[in-house]
Design a protein around this motif. Structure first.
Motif, PDB file in Angstrom:
ATOM      1  N   LYS A 194      30.671  31.396  48.308  1.00 50.85           N
ATOM      2  CA  LYS A 194      30.813  32.787  47.870  1.00 50.85           C
ATOM      3  C   LYS A 194      29.984  33.713  48.754  1.00 50.85           C
ATOM      4  CE  LYS A 194      31.973  32.041  42.999  1.00 50.85           C
ATOM      5  NZ  LYS A 194      31.559  32.308  41.598  1.00 50.85           N
TER       6      LYS A 194
ATOM      7  N   TYR B 195      31.331  36.804  51.255  1.00 53.20           N
ATOM      8  CA  TYR B 195      30.712  38.136  51.315  1.00 53.20           C
ATOM      9  C   TYR B 195      30.322  38.481  52.751  1.00 53.20           C
ATOM     10  CZ  TYR B 195      27.207  41.808  50.468  1.00 53.20           C
ATOM     11  OH  TYR B 195      26.478  42.979  50.495  1.00 53.20           O
ATOM     12  N   HIS B 196      29.762  37.507  53.459  1.00 55.44           N
ATOM     13  CA  HIS B 196      29.371  37.672  54.862  1.00 55.44           C
ATOM     14  C   HIS B 196      30.570  38.106  55.709  1.00 55.44           C
ATOM     15  CE1 HIS B 196      27.172  36.614  58.618  1.00 55.44           C
ATOM     16  NE2 HIS B 196      28.329  36.093  59.009  1.00 55.44           N
TER      17      HIS B 196
ATOM     18  N   LYS C 262      33.440  39.437  54.539  1.00 54.38           N
ATOM     19  CA  LYS C 262      33.946  40.718  54.039  1.00 54.38           C
ATOM     20  C   LYS C 262      33.179  41.892  54.654  1.00 54.38           C
ATOM     21  CE  LYS C 262      34.172  43.405  49.753  1.00 54.38           C
ATOM     22  NZ  LYS C 262      33.782  43.428  48.315  1.00 54.38           N
ATOM     23  N   CYS C 263      31.869  41.717  54.799  1.00 50.84           N
ATOM     24  CA  CYS C 263      31.025  42.784  55.344  1.00 50.84           C
ATOM     25  C   CYS C 263      31.054  42.823  56.873  1.00 50.84           C
ATOM     26  CB  CYS C 263      29.580  42.608  54.878  1.00 50.84           C
ATOM     27  SG  CYS C 263      29.342  42.794  53.107  1.00 50.84           S
TER      28      CYS C 263
ATOM     29  N   THR D  52      23.554  37.548  57.037  1.00 47.94           N
ATOM     30  CA  THR D  52      23.497  37.889  55.615  1.00 47.94           C
ATOM     31  C   THR D  52      22.312  37.158  55.004  1.00 47.94           C
ATOM     32  OG1 THR D  52      25.886  38.216  55.486  1.00 47.94           O
ATOM     33  CG2 THR D  52      24.739  37.812  53.423  1.00 47.94           C
TER      34      THR D  52
ATOM     35  N   TYR E  81      22.819  39.842  50.219  1.00 45.21           N
ATOM     36  CA  TYR E  81      23.710  39.234  49.229  1.00 45.21           C
ATOM     37  C   TYR E  81      22.902  39.064  47.947  1.00 45.21           C
ATOM     38  CZ  TYR E  81      26.651  35.700  46.936  1.00 45.21           C
ATOM     39  OH  TYR E  81      27.437  35.017  46.037  1.00 45.21           O
TER      40      TYR E  81
END
Length: 379
Positions: A138, A142-143, A145-146, A151, A238
């Protein structure tokens, strides 16, 4: 590697000096926790549950037991083809002519060839001495997506405690704009958990440059992350919500064990969807005597209880004799409390014996008493 081409490296070389006698002969990540586990079980189980196949464990101080323990990758299901847990001790001499890593970044730098063997796109770097459960896949999502270069997992800590941590100051998007190492006057309470995801090609170049810098501490917190921010790289925080404990002191190790007595404890060691794997120690079932008194206790297999156990945690094969009292305490594997002895607000180390009618610890003490040597009682 099936988990989106991410390889994990666990920094498990800390001396653990604040754990005193517990780490004189055993590396901090190999210290016992939670009845039957070792601290290193948590990051390794997190990797296995997150679908990460290859894990490097970087060891140095008092690492014999840890090395042999970690080498059995089958415990965490990391023994299949194209997967495994690899022990990676230091190979280069320090200024003191010892084989030790000079810093957290140096630990990764010395193992660039190992990492390149697997050609990962992403590198996950973990501390090996924290108690928590986290799905790293997860964090990787996120890593991505950004569109982050790095991260950093963070957790909100009480503002009054923030000066003990590396603190991340972020903007409204979660991008880190400043990193402060143990600030005297923190402006945020987002503490680094020592969990990083880096784009490997970028990190490799930075590590190679860092190795050539004579003024560097070769440390992620002091050198690599500040350099990333100075270069204007995309570095995101995160936010982790859940149980996390840095068990770096006797008091915090005691607290982490005592947390298991809370029925609402977020850690939940019995969660079938996120198992914490460990060594399968052969032991008999626990035995509770007919005259024993148990009040709010966590008692592991192999324990024999004949006396009173109140608000305490007993690890594998601990023994409490008839007439003995164990109150607000933690008995590590094989610890024994003899007849009539009283143990209060203490952490009793592996295999230690408390003699007949001996008194250890006090309900009024501010700190937890570590019992790491045999306590003689009445002969």
């Amino acid at each position: 590697m099936k988990q989106n081409n991410m390889l994990a490296m666990i920094l498990a070389g800390g001396r653990g000096s604040r754990l005193h006698e517990l780490t004189k002969k055993v590396a901090k990540p190999a210290v016992s926790y939670g009845g039957k586990y070792r601290i290193i079980d948590f990051p390794l189980s997190n990797c296995a549950n997150s679908g990460i196949d290859v894990v490097g464990v970087l060891t140095q101080y008092e690492s014999v037991l840890l090395n042999s323990y970690v080498a059995a990758g089958r415990r965490w299901g990391l023994d299949a083809k194209d997967s495994g847990v690899y022990v990676l001790p230091p190979r280069e001499k320090s200024d003191a002519d010892l084989d030790v890593y000079r810093g957290t970044a140096d630990a990764i730098s010395q193992n660039i060839d190992f990492i390149d063997t697997y050609s990962p796109e992403y590198l996950l770097i973990l501390s090996g001495d924290h108690i928590y459960k986290m799905n790293y896949s997860k964090m990787l999502a996120y890593h991505k997506k950004c569109q982050s270069d790095a991260t950093i997992a963070v957790i909100e800590v009480p503002m009054k405690e923030a000066s003990r941590f590396g603190i991340m100051n972020t903007n409204d998007t979660g991008r880190i704009i400043e990193f402060e190492e143990k600030p005297e006057h923190p402006r945020s309470n987002l503490a680094s958990m020592g969990i990083y995801i880096f784009n490997w090609k970028m990190l490799k170049k930075m590590l190679q440059a860092d190795m050539k810098d004579p003024d560097s501490s070769h440390d992620f917190g002091k050198d690599i992350i500040p350099a990333l921010l100075e270069e204007g790289r995309n570095v995101f925080a995160y936010k982790y919500k859940g149980y996390w404990k840095d068990v770096g002191t006797i008091d915090s190790l005691w607290e982490a064990n005592m947390d298991l007595l809370d029925k609402n404890n977020e850690l939940d060691l019995h969660d079938p969807t996120w198992k914490i794997y460990t060594e399968d120690v052969t032991a008999l079932p626990q035995y509770i005597g007919s005259d024993a008194v148990i009040d709010r206790a966590f008692i592991t297999q192999g324990c024999i209880v004949g006396g009173e156990v109140k608000n305490s945690v007993l690890f594998t094969n601990a023994k409490v004799a008839p007439g003995a009292k164990v109150i607000d305490s933690v008995l590590m594997p094989g610890a024994e409390v003899a007849e009539g002895a009283v143990v209060t607000r203490a952490l009793v180390a592996d295999g230690i014996k408390i003699g007949k009618n001996a008194v250890v610890g006090s309900a009024d003490s501010e700190n937890i008493e570590l019992v790491a040597k045999r306590v003689k009682g009445d002969e």
